[in-house]
Design an enzyme around this catalytic site. Structure first.
Site, PDB file in Angstrom:
ATOM      1  N   TYR A   1       0.754  -1.245   0.020  1.00 42.17           N
ATOM      2  CA  TYR A   1      -0.263   0.026   0.039  1.00 42.17           C
ATOM      3  C   TYR A   1       0.963   1.317  -0.034  1.00 42.17           C
ATOM      4  O   TYR A   1       0.138   2.233  -0.087  1.00 42.17           O
ATOM      5  CB  TYR A   1      -0.827   0.143   1.193  1.00 42.17           C
ATOM      6  CG  TYR A   1      -2.014  -0.846   1.167  1.00 42.17           C
ATOM      7  CD1 TYR A   1      -2.002  -2.123   0.918  1.00 42.17           C
ATOM      8  CD2 TYR A   1      -3.274  -0.332   1.085  1.00 42.17           C
ATOM      9  CE1 TYR A   1      -3.057  -2.837   0.626  1.00 42.17           C
ATOM     10  CE2 TYR A   1      -4.631  -1.117   1.143  1.00 42.17           C
ATOM     11  CZ  TYR A   1      -4.357  -2.393   0.788  1.00 42.17           C
ATOM     12  OH  TYR A   1      -5.498  -3.087   0.748  1.00 42.17           O
TER      13      TYR A   1
ATOM     14  N   LYS B   1       1.938 -13.979   5.683  1.00 43.93           N
ATOM     15  CA  LYS B   1       2.081 -15.097   4.367  1.00 43.93           C
ATOM     16  C   LYS B   1       3.694 -15.360   4.066  1.00 43.93           C
ATOM     17  O   LYS B   1       4.185 -15.267   3.286  1.00 43.93           O
ATOM     18  CB  LYS B   1       1.624 -14.279   3.192  1.00 43.93           C
ATOM     19  CG  LYS B   1       1.347 -15.255   2.195  1.00 43.93           C
ATOM     20  CD  LYS B   1       0.315 -16.228   2.157  1.00 43.93           C
ATOM     21  CE  LYS B   1       0.225 -17.368   1.287  1.00 43.93           C
ATOM     22  NZ  LYS B   1      -0.397 -18.537   1.312  1.00 43.93           N
TER      23      LYS B   1
ATOM     24  N   ASP C   1      -6.604  -5.744   5.637  1.00 46.30           N
ATOM     25  CA  ASP C   1      -7.541  -5.086   4.649  1.00 46.30           C
ATOM     26  C   ASP C   1      -8.681  -6.238   4.440  1.00 46.30           C
ATOM     27  O   ASP C   1      -9.954  -5.916   4.537  1.00 46.30           O
ATOM     28  CB  ASP C   1      -7.114  -4.524   3.251  1.00 46.30           C
ATOM     29  CG  ASP C   1      -7.928  -3.428   2.767  1.00 46.30           C
ATOM     30  OD1 ASP C   1      -9.054  -3.388   3.294  1.00 46.30           O
ATOM     31  OD2 ASP C   1      -7.833  -3.093   1.712  1.00 46.30           O
TER      32      ASP C   1
ATOM     33  N   ASP D   1      -3.758 -17.452   4.790  1.00 49.32           N
ATOM     34  CA  ASP D   1      -4.908 -18.061   4.173  1.00 49.32           C
ATOM     35  C   ASP D   1      -5.522 -19.328   5.047  1.00 49.32           C
ATOM     36  O   ASP D   1      -6.647 -19.283   5.209  1.00 49.32           O
ATOM     37  CB  ASP D   1      -4.555 -19.017   2.662  1.00 49.32           C
ATOM     38  CG  ASP D   1      -3.224 -19.613   2.898  1.00 49.32           C
ATOM     39  OD1 ASP D   1      -2.195 -19.186   3.712  1.00 49.32           O
ATOM     40  OD2 ASP D   1      -2.989 -20.465   2.307  1.00 49.32           O
TER      41      ASP D   1
END
Ligand code: NAD
Length: 390
Positions: free
Chosen positions: A134, A201, A276, A252
Site C-alpha cells: 500500500y 504469509k 484489509d 490463508d
C-alpha cells in the site's frame, strides 16, 4: 470536564448518519455523566464539503488542526477508482502516521448471520496501515519506469521478469511491524484477552511477511517477557496462566480458522493487505461492515471512522444505518475513558435490535423487523438511553 472532539462529516451518506448519530452521542454522555463530562464538537472540513467551501478536498486548516489534535472522528470520504484525487483516507493515514488500523468485530444478538455460531466471533484486528504493497510504489506495464526497474532487477539480481510486467514494491520495516505488534500485545494485556495471533504469509514472502512473524515474536519476548508466552511453549507444557499467548497463522489458513474456530482467536496483528481483507471478511460473519467500528491511530492521534463507504446509492434518502459511526464513537468514548457512555450506546443499539426497530439494511437481516428511517432510528436510540440506569 470538556473533551474536544474534531469531526469530519464525510461524503455521501456522511450527512445522513451524522444527523442521526451526533445527538445520540451527546445524549449518552449527558445521561451517563449528568453534565460532569461534555463533548465539545469542532468540525473540520474534508471531501466534497471542503471542496465546495474552500476549493480544496483536504484544506490546510484541517491538516494544521489535526497536527496537534488527539481525538477525531470521520464519516466516509469518496475516492474515485483509477483516476482523479488520491484517497483522502490514505493521505490522512500517511500524513499523520496513523500506523494502526484497529477494528473490533463482535456479533449483536438478533442479527441473522451467514455463520451458525456468530456469538463465537469476538476479535479485534490490528492492521499495519503505512507499509506493505500500500505504500504507493507501483509502475504501470510498458512505462519507462517499469522497464528501468525490470532491467535493473534482471541484470543485477539475475531475475527473469518479462518486459511487459507491471511492478509494485512491498516495503516493510522492523520499526513499522514492531510498533504495530507492540500495540496489539499491549491491548490484549490491558483488556485481559487470552491471545495475540500474528497473521502473515511468510511461507511465500519470506523476507517481508516472514520478517513480520519473526519481529512479532521478538517484541513479545524482548518487551513483554513476563506477560506473554508462545503457543509452542504452552504445547511443551509451560503454564499460560495470566499470560497472553502469542500464536502465528499463515494468512490463508487464518481465513479458514476465522470461520471454523473463531473462539480460539481474540486479537489478530497483521500486515496491511492481509488486514484489509481479513477485517471485511470477519466483519461479514457478524452482519457486515455496517455494524463495524474502526480507528486509525498514531502514538498521539486517533481518528475514529465509520468503516463503510459513502454509499452514493442511498445518500440523502434518510435510510442509511448510522451504527458503524455510532459504534466508532463508542470506541472513542472508551478511548477518552467515558466508558459508561460508550456502553450506553452499545446497549441502546442492542435494545433496538431486540425490539426489531432498525434501519432497512438491518431489518433485512432480522426476522419480522420493521424498518425505520435513519433519523427515527437515532431518536429511538436516544429514548433507550434516557430510560437507562447509570
Ligand atoms: P460502500 O460502503 O459505500 O457501499 C457498499 C454497499 O453498502 C452499498 O450497497 C451501500 O448502499 C451499502 N452501505 C454502505 N454504508 C451503508 C450504511 N451506512 N447503511 C446502509 N447501507 C450502507 O462502498 P463502495 O460503493 O465500494 O464505495 C463508495 C465510495 O466510498 C468510494 O468512493 C470509496 O472509495 C469510498 N469508501 C470510503 C471509505 C472510508 O472513507 N473509510 C471506505 C470504503 C469506501
Amino acid at each position: 470536564m470538556q473533551h474536544t472532539v474534531y469531526w469530519i462529516e464525510g461524503d455521501g451518506v456522511g450527512a445522513d448518519i451524522w444527523k442521526a448519530a451526533k445527538p445520540v452521542a451527546d445524549k449518552a454522555v449527558q445521561c451517563a455523566y449528568r453534565g460532569q463530562e461534555e463533548i465539545l464538537w469542532k468540525e473540520l472540513l474534508a471531501g466534497e464539503k471542503a471542496y465546495v467551501q474552500t476549493g480544496e478536498y483536504l484544506p490546510k486548516e484541517t491538516l494544521d488542526t489535526l497536527k496537534t489534535a488527539h481525538v477525531a472522528i470521520k464519516g466516509p470520504l469518496a475516492t474515485p477508482v483509477g483516476t482523479g484525487i488520491r484517497s483522502l483516507n490514505v493521505t490522512l493515514r500517511q500524513t499523520f502516521d496513523l500506523y494502526a488500523c484497529i477494528r473490533p468485530v463482535k456479533w449483536y444478538q438478533g442479527i441473522i448471520s451467514v455463520v451458525r455460531r456468530p456469538e463465537r466471533v469476538n476479535m479485534t484486528i490490528f492492521r499495519e496501515n503505512t507499509e506493505d504493497v500500500y505504500s504507493g510504489i507501483e509502475f504501470a506495464s510498458h512505462t519507462e519506469e517499469a522497464k528501468k526497474l525490470i532491467d535493473f532487477l534482471n541484470q543485477n539480481f539475475h531475475k527473469n521478469l518479462k518486459e511487459e510486467c507491471a511492478v509494485g514494491i512491498k516495503p516493510m520495516t522492523e520499526y513499522g511491524c514492531k510498533r504495530l505488534v507492540r500495540r496489539a500485545i499491549q491491548f490484549a494485556i490491558d483488556n485481559h484477552l487470552p491471545s495475540v495471533t500474528l497473521v502473515h504469509k511468510g511461507n511465500i514472502m519470506k523476507f517481508t511477511e516472514g520478517a513480520f512473524q519473526k519481529w512479532g515474536y521478538e517484541v513479545a519476548k524482548e518487551e513483554f517477557p513476563a506477560l506473554t508466552i508462545t503457543e509452542k511453549e504452552v504445547r511443551e507444557g509451560m503454564d499460560p496462566q495470566n499470560k497472553v499467548i502469542i500464536k502465528d497463522r499463515i494468512a490463508d489458513a487464518m481465513f479458514q480458522e476465522a470461520l471454523l474456530h473463531p473462539a480460539e482467536y481474540s486479537v489478530l496483528a497483521t500486515t496491511n493487505l492481509n488486514g484489509d481483507y481479513l477485517s471485511d471478511a470477519i466483519a461479514a460473519q457478524v452482519g457486515g461492515i455496517g455494524m463495524s467500528p474502526g480507528v486509525n491511530m498514531s502514538d498521539s492521534l486517533a481518528i475514529f471512522e465509520a468503516t463503510h463507504g459513502t454509499a452514493p446509492n442511498i445518500a440523502g434518502k434518510d435510510i442509511a444505518n448510522p451504527c458503524s459511526l455510532l459504534l466508532s464513537f463508542a470506541m472513542l468514548l472508551d478511548h477518552i475513558k467515558l466508558d459508561k457512555a460508550a456502553n450506553a450506546i452499545r446497549q441502546a443499539i442492542q435494545n433496538c435490535i431486540d425490539k426489531k426497530t432498525v434501519t432497512k439494511d438491518l431489518a433485512e437481516e432480522i426476522e419480522n423487523a420493521a424498518p425505520v428511517s435513519c433519523s427515527s432510528f437515532g431518536k429511538l436510540l436516544m429514548e433507550e438511553i434516557e430510560h437507562m440506569q447509570f
